[in-house]
Design a protein around this motif. Structure first.
Motif, mmCIF file in Angstrom:
data_model
loop_
_atom_site.group_PDB
_atom_site.id
_atom_site.type_symbol
_atom_site.label_atom_id
_atom_site.label_comp_id
_atom_site.label_asym_id
_atom_site.label_seq_id
_atom_site.Cartn_x
_atom_site.Cartn_y
_atom_site.Cartn_z
ATOM 1 N N TYR A 7 0.802 -1.227 0.000
ATOM 2 C CA TYR A 7 0.000 0.000 0.000
ATOM 3 C C TYR A 7 0.835 1.279 0.000
ATOM 4 C CZ TYR A 7 0.801 -0.754 5.046
ATOM 5 O OH TYR A 7 1.377 -1.004 6.271
ATOM 6 N N GLU B 17 -6.117 -0.675 -5.876
ATOM 7 C CA GLU B 17 -4.971 -0.396 -4.996
ATOM 8 C C GLU B 17 -3.679 -0.318 -5.796
ATOM 9 O OE1 GLU B 17 -2.720 -2.192 -1.011
ATOM 10 O OE2 GLU B 17 -4.587 -3.086 -1.720
ATOM 11 N N VAL C 205 -1.600 3.191 -5.772
ATOM 12 C CA VAL C 205 -0.283 3.186 -5.133
ATOM 13 C C VAL C 205 0.826 3.482 -6.133
ATOM 14 C CG1 VAL C 205 1.416 1.771 -3.902
ATOM 15 C CG2 VAL C 205 -1.002 1.643 -3.276
ATOM 16 N N ILE D 162 1.247 -7.202 -3.665
ATOM 17 C CA ILE D 162 0.344 -7.012 -2.517
ATOM 18 C C ILE D 162 0.290 -8.301 -1.714
ATOM 19 C CG2 ILE D 162 -2.058 -6.636 -1.825
ATOM 20 C CD1 ILE D 162 -2.374 -4.741 -4.155
ATOM 21 N N CYS E 284 -2.201 3.975 0.339
ATOM 22 C CA CYS E 284 -3.440 3.224 0.550
ATOM 23 C C CYS E 284 -3.415 2.397 1.827
ATOM 24 C CB CYS E 284 -3.727 2.332 -0.656
ATOM 25 S SG CYS E 284 -4.217 3.260 -2.130
ATOM 26 N N GLY E 285 -2.530 2.773 2.768
ATOM 27 C CA GLY E 285 -2.507 2.083 4.058
ATOM 28 C C GLY E 285 -3.671 2.501 4.942
#
Length: 324
Positions: free
Chosen positions: A155, A246, A250, A320, A256-257
């Motif tokens: 993220y 995501e 990103v 991811i 995107c954390g």
């Protein structure tokens, strides 16, 4: 105890799938015959368009079939077989063990000098007759590395150095690399078997959310789920949410954390490119075979844009990690 319960659950799932297949298709439609549940070999079971249709019929969702059929994708299932490193030929596809890199290419490291853990190498020759959409070159090897401490979940763009996807077009100058002194995670070597399969969208996919009632979505959620799914292409077997958005946010610099990236004013424009992303490789937790455990029984997902794959620009891949 957990592994025993998982095994029992998996056998029940397989039994349901097989029952559905045999009770909802005719003899001419069956792609697998004389399949015995008590002697089940997952590499011999074929997941086809017909068997997926049987699932829809079995769960009383047949009225959705014409909507879902065009959304099916082909994938390449990967089955692992523990094998001593010396028994795996130089340049052969494998998960774990030691990478067979070109002599002029060093073991990949993070920016701080820590050695990345070797995840897998896929020899494109092994997929020549399986890559139905000709997405990969006929020759060459694709290598996958990831943080030995699992320091990246995908993220944050600043974690780009925590993984590596590398493509070597030539395979005539390979050598088995020695374990770096500072390597903190080494996984057991496994021989690989590949097989074509069909796959359907995950429960959180737009086609499910936009076309099914909540009650029918619950039935769709009950479709059998195989454990230990290693594969290339197709739909990712998401543990949490779908990942294409995501990846898009990103890699364009949005964090995107938390909700920051998703609430960013640039999202609407960037979101248009999320469908460009596709799954390249999915690696499951198989602690008993490979020694890999991603978070809490999670999976690694390597993603790439379709155009970057076409251009063999694997350096633009993204990773991811999702877990339960």
């Amino acid at each position: 105890m957990k592994s025993i319960l998982n095994y029992i659950f998996a056998m029940i799932v397989f039994a349901v799938l097989i029952f559905a297949k045999f009770s909802c298709t005719t003899g001419d439609e069956l792609h697998t015959t004389e399949l015995e549940v008590n002697n089940f070999d997952e590499t011999n079971y074929e997941v086809t368009t017909d068997s997926i249709k049987s699932l829809f019929d079995y769960h009383n969702l047949g009225n959705y079939w014409e909507t879902f059929k065009p959304k099916l994708r082909s994938e390449i299932r990967i089955y692992t077989e523990p094998k001593a490193e010396k028994e795996i030929k130089l340049g052969q596809s494998k998960i774990g063990g030691l990478p067979d890199l070109p002599k002029n290419v060093d073991w990949f490291k993070q920016d701080n000098g820590k050695a990345l853990a070797f995840i897998a190498q896929i020899n494109c020759k092994d997929l020549k007759n399986l890559d139905q959409h000709i997405q990969l070159p006929d020759t060459g090897i694709i290598y996958f590395f990831y943080s030995a401490r699992q320091e990246s979940w995908g993220y944050d763009i600043n974690d780009k150095d925590k993984f590596k996807v590398y493509y070597a077009a030539k395979t005539d100058n390979l050598e088995k690399k020695k374990v770096p002194d500072n390597l903190e995670a080494y996984y057991r070597s496994c021989n690989l078997k590949f097989k074509n399969a069909a796959c359907y969208p995950g429960w959180g996919n737009d086609v499910v959310r936009k076309n099914m009632t909540q009650q029918d979505r619950d039935s769709y959620f009950d479709f059998p789920v195989n454990e230990n799914i290693n594969k290339m292409f197709g739909y990712a077997d998401d543990i949490q949410d779908e990942m294409e958005l995501e990846c898009q946010l990103v890699t364009n610099g949005l964090y995107c954390g938390d909700a920051t990236g998703y609430n960013d004013p640039r999202r609407p424009e960037l979101e248009k490119g999320m469908k460009d992303w596709q799954l390249l490789l999915q690696i499951d937790s198989e602690e008993d075979k490979t020694g890999m455990m991603w978070g809490d029984a999670g999976r690694l997902y390597f993603w790439i844009k379709k155009q970057d794959l076409k251009n063999l620009d694997f350096d633009k891949s993204w990773l991811i990690l999702q877990c339960y």
